[in-house]
Design a protein around this motif. Structure first.
Motif, PDB file in Angstrom:
ATOM      1  N   LEU A 148       0.844  -1.187   0.000  1.00 52.61           N
ATOM      2  CA  LEU A 148       0.000   0.000   0.000  1.00 52.61           C
ATOM      3  C   LEU A 148       0.883   1.242   0.000  1.00 52.61           C
ATOM      4  O   LEU A 148       1.810   1.348   0.810  1.00 52.61           O
ATOM      5  CB  LEU A 148      -0.910  -0.007   1.224  1.00 52.61           C
ATOM      6  N   PRO A 149       0.676   2.185  -0.906  1.00 54.55           N
ATOM      7  CA  PRO A 149       1.540   3.369  -0.951  1.00 54.55           C
ATOM      8  C   PRO A 149       1.388   4.223   0.309  1.00 54.55           C
ATOM      9  O   PRO A 149       0.352   4.205   0.979  1.00 54.55           O
ATOM     10  CB  PRO A 149       1.061   4.114  -2.199  1.00 54.55           C
ATOM     11  N   SER A 199      -5.853   6.543  -6.289  1.00 55.57           N
ATOM     12  CA  SER A 199      -6.829   6.981  -7.288  1.00 55.57           C
ATOM     13  C   SER A 199      -6.377   6.633  -8.710  1.00 55.57           C
ATOM     14  O   SER A 199      -7.194   6.564  -9.627  1.00 55.57           O
ATOM     15  CB  SER A 199      -7.055   8.489  -7.178  1.00 55.57           C
ATOM     16  N   LEU A 200      -5.079   6.401  -8.885  1.00 57.04           N
ATOM     17  CA  LEU A 200      -4.531   6.020 -10.181  1.00 57.04           C
ATOM     18  C   LEU A 200      -4.215   4.527 -10.258  1.00 57.04           C
ATOM     19  O   LEU A 200      -3.572   4.082 -11.215  1.00 57.04           O
ATOM     20  CB  LEU A 200      -3.253   6.824 -10.475  1.00 57.04           C
ATOM     21  N   LYS A 238     -12.736   2.238  -6.932  1.00 56.12           N
ATOM     22  CA  LYS A 238     -13.166   3.624  -6.752  1.00 56.12           C
ATOM     23  C   LYS A 238     -14.619   3.654  -6.306  1.00 56.12           C
ATOM     24  O   LYS A 238     -15.329   2.655  -6.356  1.00 56.12           O
ATOM     25  CB  LYS A 238     -13.009   4.408  -8.062  1.00 56.12           C
ATOM     26  N   GLY A 239     -15.040   4.828  -5.859  1.00 54.05           N
ATOM     27  CA  GLY A 239     -16.429   4.994  -5.482  1.00 54.05           C
ATOM     28  C   GLY A 239     -17.343   5.013  -6.696  1.00 54.05           C
ATOM     29  O   GLY A 239     -16.897   5.073  -7.845  1.00 54.05           O
ATOM     30  N   GLU A 240     -18.639   4.959  -6.448  1.00 55.20           N
ATOM     31  CA  GLU A 240     -19.634   4.960  -7.515  1.00 55.20           C
ATOM     32  C   GLU A 240     -20.562   6.156  -7.373  1.00 55.20           C
ATOM     33  O   GLU A 240     -20.879   6.574  -6.251  1.00 55.20           O
ATOM     34  CB  GLU A 240     -20.476   3.681  -7.479  1.00 55.20           C
ATOM     35  N   ALA A 241     -20.983   6.677  -8.506  1.00 56.51           N
ATOM     36  CA  ALA A 241     -22.034   7.696  -8.498  1.00 56.51           C
ATOM     37  C   ALA A 241     -23.382   7.008  -8.322  1.00 56.51           C
ATOM     38  O   ALA A 241     -23.551   5.834  -8.653  1.00 56.51           O
ATOM     39  CB  ALA A 241     -21.999   8.493  -9.794  1.00 56.51           C
ATOM     40  N   PRO A 247     -11.068   7.831   2.275  1.00 53.70           N
ATOM     41  CA  PRO A 247     -11.821   7.471   1.051  1.00 53.70           C
ATOM     42  C   PRO A 247     -11.081   6.440   0.205  1.00 53.70           C
ATOM     43  O   PRO A 247     -10.682   6.700  -0.927  1.00 53.70           O
ATOM     44  CB  PRO A 247     -11.962   8.813   0.331  1.00 53.70           C
ATOM     45  N   VAL A 248     -10.899   5.261   0.771  1.00 51.83           N
ATOM     46  CA  VAL A 248     -10.208   4.160   0.094  1.00 51.83           C
ATOM     47  C   VAL A 248     -11.091   2.924   0.210  1.00 51.83           C
ATOM     48  O   VAL A 248     -11.521   2.563   1.311  1.00 51.83           O
ATOM     49  CB  VAL A 248      -8.820   3.892   0.708  1.00 51.83           C
TER      50      VAL A 248
END
Length: 300
Positions: free
Chosen positions: A106-107, A114-115, A211-214, A243-244
């Motif tokens: 994990l960075p 996010s990338l 990632k999250g979803e709309a 937010p992970v």
């Protein structure tokens, strides 16, 4: 006397015939003129030189040139879909490559995740089971990749259930992340029904970055700790996590007593082939109609 009169009449008739046959005589000119008049072909006084009105009629009106935008636009959209198809196929290849590469640590900066969507990472820490959340209803994705039939209106426990999302306290830092531990049936939704999976000790696991979803269209609001989609802002606000969001991979030992991991859904649709066929077909059809109606002026 009678014989003499008859000879004189014959002589007069013979003289008339000879006079009519003499070239240059008046009777000869009348006969020649009459014969030439009868044999003369009718003269067509129409001209092949186009008049100004005919030229104006052959010109394409401004509206005709404007209608040419339809086949041109559809052709451009078809070319755009060709580029989109190439891009989507390359994206799918890159995604498949990421899912098959070795996991990384994990960075230090969590914003770098996010990338790194669909990249596997290794984490170590412990679950905060008292803040457990559910997401669903969802169908089960088996280890062989087959998805069972289940959904919002299905009541079969064999194919319908929920994903257990639990905050995870990292061991080497103070950060908390959200981990989708996996799928459980409706009978195992409550933590009391799976006590062996609620260990408090420190564990190490491999997960996939998501990632999250709309909010999908026509999706109702969440109910309590049951979420219908990956609503990261609300989940993080309720659990105090960063937010992970991570999807735990399939683990045989963990699946025996608790949630079944490996529930990562790759939602990349590649419908660009049908789109480009549609646009190019419309371009060909409208081009034919434009040429027929505007250029050739052939009525239907």
């Amino acid at each position: 006397m009678l014989r003499l009169g008859t000879q004189m009449c014959r002589q007069v008739a013979l003289n008339k015939q000879n006079v009519s046959c003499i070239p240059g005589s008046k009777n000869t000119q009348i006969l020649v003129t009459r014969k030439m008049t009868q044999q003369r072909t009718p003269v067509d006084w129409t001209t092949s030189i186009p008049t100004k009105a005919a030229k104006d009629k052959e010109k394409i009106a401004p509206l005709g040139w404007f209608l040419l935008l339809i086949p041109a636009t559809t052709f451009g959209l078809g070319c755009w879909q060709v580029k989109r198809k190439i891009w989507k196929e390359q994206l799918i290849k890159d995604l498949s490559k990421q899912l098959n590469t070795a996991p990384v640590d994990l960075p230090e900066d969590l914003s770098d995740l996010s990338l790194m969507e669909y990249r596997m990472v290794k984490i170590r820490g412990r679950f905060l089971h008292d803040k457990e959340m559910r997401m669903g209803p969802r169908s089960l994705i088996r280890p062989d990749g087959v998805e069972t039939q289940g959904g919002l209106f299905s009541q079969r426990d064999s194919g319908n259930g929920y994903l257990i999302v639990t905050p995870f306290q990292l061991a080497d830092r103070d950060d908390i992340v959200l981990v989708n531990r996996g799928w459980v049936s409706r009978k195992q939704v409550e933590p009391e029904t799976r006590p062996l999976s609620q260990q408090q000790s420190e564990v190490e696991l491999t997960a996939v970055v998501r990632k999250g979803e709309a909010r999908p269209q026509f999706t109702p609001d969440h109910k309590g700790n049951i979420y219908l989609y990956r609503d990261l802002p609300r989940m993080c606000a309720c659990s105090g996590a960063a937010p992970v969001f991570l999807d735990a991979i399939y683990d045989v030992q963990a699946a025996k007593n608790g949630p079944i991991g490996g529930q990562t859904r790759v939602t990349l649709r590649n419908d660009h082939l049908s789109y480009l066929v549609t646009w190019f077909s419309l371009s060909a059809a409208t081009s034919f109609l434009w040429y027929r109606q505007i250029v050739k002026r052939i009525p239907f």
